[in-house]
Scaffold this motif. Structure first.
Motif, PDB file in Angstrom:
ATOM      1  N   GLY A  28      34.061  44.364 -21.480  1.00  0.00           N
ATOM      2  CA  GLY A  28      34.086  43.646 -22.985  1.00  0.00           C
ATOM      3  C   GLY A  28      33.784  44.468 -24.224  1.00  0.00           C
ATOM      4  N   GLY A  29      33.067  45.456 -23.802  1.00  0.00           N
ATOM      5  CA  GLY A  29      32.872  46.694 -25.014  1.00  0.00           C
ATOM      6  C   GLY A  29      33.886  47.331 -25.577  1.00  0.00           C
ATOM      7  N   THR A  30      33.070  47.236 -26.330  1.00  0.00           N
ATOM      8  CA  THR A  30      33.900  49.333 -27.195  1.00  0.00           C
ATOM      9  C   THR A  30      34.345  49.723 -26.969  1.00  0.00           C
ATOM     10  OG1 THR A  30      32.620  48.289 -29.266  1.00  0.00           O
ATOM     11  CG2 THR A  30      34.655  50.262 -29.460  1.00  0.00           C
ATOM     12  N   LEU A  31      33.714  50.952 -25.845  1.00  0.00           N
ATOM     13  CA  LEU A  31      34.097  51.894 -25.416  1.00  0.00           C
ATOM     14  C   LEU A  31      34.695  51.756 -23.832  1.00  0.00           C
ATOM     15  CD1 LEU A  31      30.734  53.990 -25.730  1.00  0.00           C
ATOM     16  CD2 LEU A  31      32.606  53.940 -27.216  1.00  0.00           C
ATOM     17  N   TYR A  32      34.972  50.609 -23.654  1.00  0.00           N
ATOM     18  CA  TYR A  32      35.302  49.970 -22.064  1.00  0.00           C
ATOM     19  C   TYR A  32      36.066  49.508 -22.493  1.00  0.00           C
ATOM     20  CZ  TYR A  32      35.550  48.105 -17.399  1.00  0.00           C
ATOM     21  OH  TYR A  32      35.524  48.124 -16.323  1.00  0.00           O
ATOM     22  N   LYS A  33      36.674  48.441 -23.541  1.00  0.00           N
ATOM     23  CA  LYS A  33      38.129  48.122 -23.537  1.00  0.00           C
ATOM     24  C   LYS A  33      38.612  50.283 -24.574  1.00  0.00           C
ATOM     25  CE  LYS A  33      36.987  43.877 -25.563  1.00  0.00           C
ATOM     26  NZ  LYS A  33      37.315  43.592 -26.721  1.00  0.00           N
ATOM     27  N   THR A  34      38.342  50.773 -24.977  1.00  0.00           N
ATOM     28  CA  THR A  34      39.029  51.808 -25.206  1.00  0.00           C
ATOM     29  C   THR A  34      39.269  53.052 -24.389  1.00  0.00           C
ATOM     30  OG1 THR A  34      37.654  51.824 -27.613  1.00  0.00           O
ATOM     31  CG2 THR A  34      38.730  53.973 -26.707  1.00  0.00           C
ATOM     32  N   ALA A  35      38.397  52.826 -22.612  1.00  0.00           N
ATOM     33  CA  ALA A  35      38.607  53.632 -22.281  1.00  0.00           C
ATOM     34  C   ALA A  35      39.965  52.497 -20.984  1.00  0.00           C
ATOM     35  CB  ALA A  35      37.105  53.428 -20.553  1.00  0.00           C
TER      36      ALA A  35
END
Length: 853
Positions: free
Chosen positions: A451-458
């Motif tokens: 749900g975090g920014t970097l997790y979503k981007t990945a």
């Protein structure tokens, strides 16, 4: 404007001795702000101002300066550097000055207790010091004239003072940081010009109150209640934090205490209206807790008063007023001296000296030199580095580029130090080589979880995340590894991932070391100034741990050995101001040979071919370049260095094997190929001629002219003459200092001077006998590379010239004497004929140390 209507561009150097940045500006500018230290200078103060002849360079630098100035945070008053020191820098070093002093001889910081000067610095040692402002620094924000509004607020008072100073501005209000320590900042600046002593002043003040509390209570019993003294003393502590919603700070009682600590009067001025009011905003603070005798300098004169003032109607910020260097000291008329605070008015004449014109001198002229202040700061920087593992200049940069960027103000310096330490350990700090800004990689833990920014981007870019796979996030400047067991990304800061500068969008981002330096890569421009005319950037370049004036040449070389062909590129440095950094052709060639053919025996000829390739290419490049220092300077240095022994493969290659000319190398090859055949040819004639030779033993040896002109001269003799011709001067004599090195198998060695007419084999034997005590029958002479025996094929050739040239090495193997054949020994000695004195052959033979192999 030029005749073509274009703007003329000028360049000059920052006048600050520690900065000296190169500045570009249009000709119509009269005031220029330095992009490096932040000072603004009048154009007349700049150094080496001249018109820029290259419009491309001028345009590039002007655009760069404009872009950087638009995106970079403006340096606040506390960040402007003067002689390399900013106010923030000084504030970081100040706590160390409370407990450390500087040793005069070494310039190193030493604990005061180890110097027998007590546990804490005694600020009264600065009692007779005063700061004088240089005229060129008057307009420098944060160092010179205060710009907080004091000039307007104090204008009436300053005009009155100006009237008593011949109409000249001799007393100038200067800046003091408003961070809760403004009183001690102002006093420190009035004393030494820097905010270096704010911490010792606070500590001295607190100790002074604690030690003299009973006297203070007695003196001020009608004005200050006993229960108030605890708060007064607590406020002196450097780490004091006032309770919430309470405006506590240093006030008049603290100024009175500082006057007694320094043992000198302090004058506090205000606007004309404030000085005429009934309040005590303006006052004269006398050091009444000590005797007047204690307030005198070594010459017996009273310490001159320091001068402070309020900067505005709010009466919440102190500033210092100081004199100007090269001007007369400022005078304050007695009519403008405020009333004495806290003690009887009649004490004024005991502590303040008024001249015949009824004026007192403010400050004085006993200054602490800039060079001493800089040495003192440097000594404290070393202690700071050892204690925290980071340099104070880096802390100041982090405060400037990281905290000011986020709008965070009022952060305690200790917090910035701790944050910088952590960022360095985690390798999250980068420096931009374009604008010199500091950028920090900030990653919030919530960004790494589902749900975090970097997790979503990945997941959007790569789908299902895989265990231990690396995922790059250039925008955030971080590389993360996926941990499946925790289902989150783990930052890997050891991998450099920040690609762009936060400020100027430059792409040259480098990790920062604790001392503030960047971890340069080969070819990076450093901060060190270069005087080279070959590189227009004006700075040196990093390469393999060293700084060079110029980028190296890339020279292609081809290595062919044992049917193996290798192509490689070598780096070549030349035209360096430091001659030791110029490339050495033999070192470069040796390195590339060892790289591709390590430990190969007999690779000396391959090494020579690589040397030839490098010399040919560098010669052509220098000739075409036609700029910078002459290449001869680099070549001479290279040749001198190359005369040492060079290890090549499993053998040792001497200078004569590489540094000789093509003619000499050709002669050596001819000798190696033909001498054995010629010797065998003459061996067949030995028995037939032995009888004739014995009958002619008493005859004199052939003359030099007959042997040189004889058409039947041996190939060995002809070769010797050709070889000597390469080492002789045009006049026919050998070059000065021509010699050969002679080494015996039992460890003896010496140098034999070559004679102009050459040397025969029998003369060589005689010299060896007299020098080393080795009989001719015991001598087995070898020479050349590889070693081969040097001997005549028959007795007829014993008086022939031997093919020795300058720099050759001769090895003498000592053979045992065979007693069973005395006849042969006798014949050998008889053939030798009259011996030749070794002193006539070599009058300058000396023992010398063996060269390092």
């Amino acid at each position: 404007m030029t005749t073509e209507g274009k703007i003329k561009v000028l360049c000059g150097s920052c006048p600050d001795g520690q900065c000296q940045a190169k500045l570009f500006f249009p000709s119509y500018d009269t005031s220029i702000e330095c992009t490096s230290c932040g000072q603004r200078h009048e154009r007349r103060f700049l150094k080496n101002v001249q018109e820029v002849s290259n419009p491309g360079v001028a345009l590039h630098n002007m655009i760069k300066n404009i872009l950087v100035s638009n995106v970079m945070p403006k340096r606040g008053a506390e960040m402007v550097k003067v002689l390399g020191l900013s106010n923030y820098h000084c504030k970081l070093l100040s706590p160390l000055l409370t407990y450390y002093g500087m040793e005069k001889k070494s310039g190193k910081a030493v604990l005061l207790r180890e110097m027998n000067q007590g546990d804490m610095f005694d600020c009264s040692l600065l009692g007779d010091r005063a700061f004088l402002l240089d005229p060129e620094h008057i307009s420098v924000v944060g160092y010179g004239r205060d710009v907080s509004g004091s000039m307007s607020y104090l204008s009436g008072t300053l005009e009155q003072i100006k009237m008593y100073n011949d109409g000249e501005e001799r007393l100038i209000p200067i800046h003091a940081d408003g961070d809760g320590h403004c009183l001690v900042h102002a006093v420190s600046r009035a004393l030494v010009g820097r905010e270096l002593f704010w911490h010792p002043l606070r500590c001295n003040l607190k100790t002074h109150f604690e030690q003299n509390l009973d006297e203070y209570k007695k003196l001020f019993r009608d004005f200050i209640a006993d229960q108030e003294w605890k708060a007064i003393i607590d406020e002196c502590d450097p780490d004091f934090i006032p309770p919430e919603n309470e405006l506590l700070g240093l006030r008049n009682i603290h100024i009175f205490g500082l006057a007694n600590v320094l043992k000198r009067p302090i004058v506090l001025l205000d606007s004309l209206a404030g000085m005429q009011s009934l309040g005590d905003y303006a006052a004269l603070f006398l050091p009444a807790m000590v005797t007047p005798e204690e307030c005198c300098s070594r010459d017996g004169l009273l310490h001159k008063p320091l001068c402070l003032a309020w900067s505005s109607h709010g009466h919440n910020h102190y500033i210092a007023l100081v004199g100007v260097r090269k001007r007369s000291l400022p005078r304050l008329p007695k009519s403008l001296v405020p009333k004495v605070w806290g003690v009887p008015q009649g004490l004024i004449d005991k502590y303040v000296k008024f001249e015949d014109n009824n004026c007192c001198i403010l400050g004085g002229d006993r200054t602490l030199g800039d060079s001493y202040v800089l040495r003192l700061a440097k000594a404290m920087e070393e202690v700071f580095w050892k204690r925290y593992g980071v340099h104070p200049e880096l802390i100041a940069d982090v405060h400037q580029y990281v905290y000011r960027r986020t709008g965070i103000v009022g952060v305690k310096p200790q917090m910035v130090v701790q944050a910088t330490q952590k960022s360095i350990q985690e390798q999250r700090l980068y420096r931009c080589l374009t604008c010199d800004a500091i950028c920090e990689v900030i990653v919030v833990s919530e960004w790494l979880k589902p749900g975090g920014t970097l997790y979503k981007t990945a997941t959007q870019n790569h789908g299902q995340l895989q265990q231990d796979k690396l995922y790059s996030f250039p925008m955030q400047g971080v590389i993360c590894r996926y941990d499946g067991s925790r289902d989150e990304l783990i930052p890997d800061f050891s991998r450099e991932a920040l690609e762009k500068c936060t400020w100027c969008q430059g792409t040259q981002m480098r990790l920062v070391n604790g001392d503030g330096t960047a971890r340069y890569r080969n070819g990076d421009r450093t901060k060190t100034r270069s005087k080279s005319t070959l590189c227009n950037c004006g700075f040196k370049h990093y390469w393999d741990g060293k700084e060079y004036d110029n980028i190296p040449l890339e020279l292609p070389v081809v290595l062919e050995w044992n049917n193996k062909v290798v192509r490689d590129t070598v780096l070549w440095f030349q035209n360096e101001s430091d001659l030791s950094l110029n490339s050495n052709v033999y070192d470069v060639a040796s390195a590339v040979v060892q790289k591709h053919f390590p430990g190969v025996f007999g690779s000396e000829r391959l090494l020579q071919r690589v040397v030839d390739q490098i010399l040919e290419q560098t010669k052509d490049h220098t000739k075409d370049q036609g700029k910078g220092p002459p290449v001869d300077g680099a070549t001479c240095h290279m040749t001198e260095t190359a005369q040492k022994l060079i290890i090549g493969g499993a053998g040792i290659l001497h200078k004569e094997e590489l540094g000789v000319s093509k003619t000499e190398r050709g002669i050596q090859r001819q000798i190696a190929e033909k001498v054995s055949k010629q010797q065998q040819k003459f061996t067949d004639k030995v028995k037939a001629k032995r009888g004739a030779l014995k009958s002619d033993r008493t005859a004199s040896p052939p003359s030099r002219s007959s042997s040189s002109s004889s058409p039947t001269a041996s190939p060995t003799e002809r070769t010797a003459r050709e070889t000597r011709s390469e080492t002789t001067s045009p006049s026919g004599s050998p070059s000065k200092g021509s010699f050969v090195r002679v080494v015996t198998s039992d460890g003896q060695q010496a140098r034999m001077q070559l004679r102009p007419e050459g040397i025969t084999f029998i003369q060589l034997q005689t010299w060896i006998q007299e020098k080393f005590g080795v009989e001719p029958a015991q001598q087995r002479v070898k020479w050349g590379f590889p070693l081969r025996e040097l001997k005549p094929s028959c007795e007829e050739q014993e008086n022939s010239l031997v093919p020795l040239a300058h720099g050759d090495k001769v090895t003498v193997e000592v053979q045992p004497i065979i007693i069973s054949e005395p006849q042969e020994i006798t014949e050998t000695l008889a053939v030798a004929g009259p011996s030749l004195s070794s002193s006539s052959l070599d009058s300058e033979v000396t023992k010398f140390d063996m060269l390092k192999q």
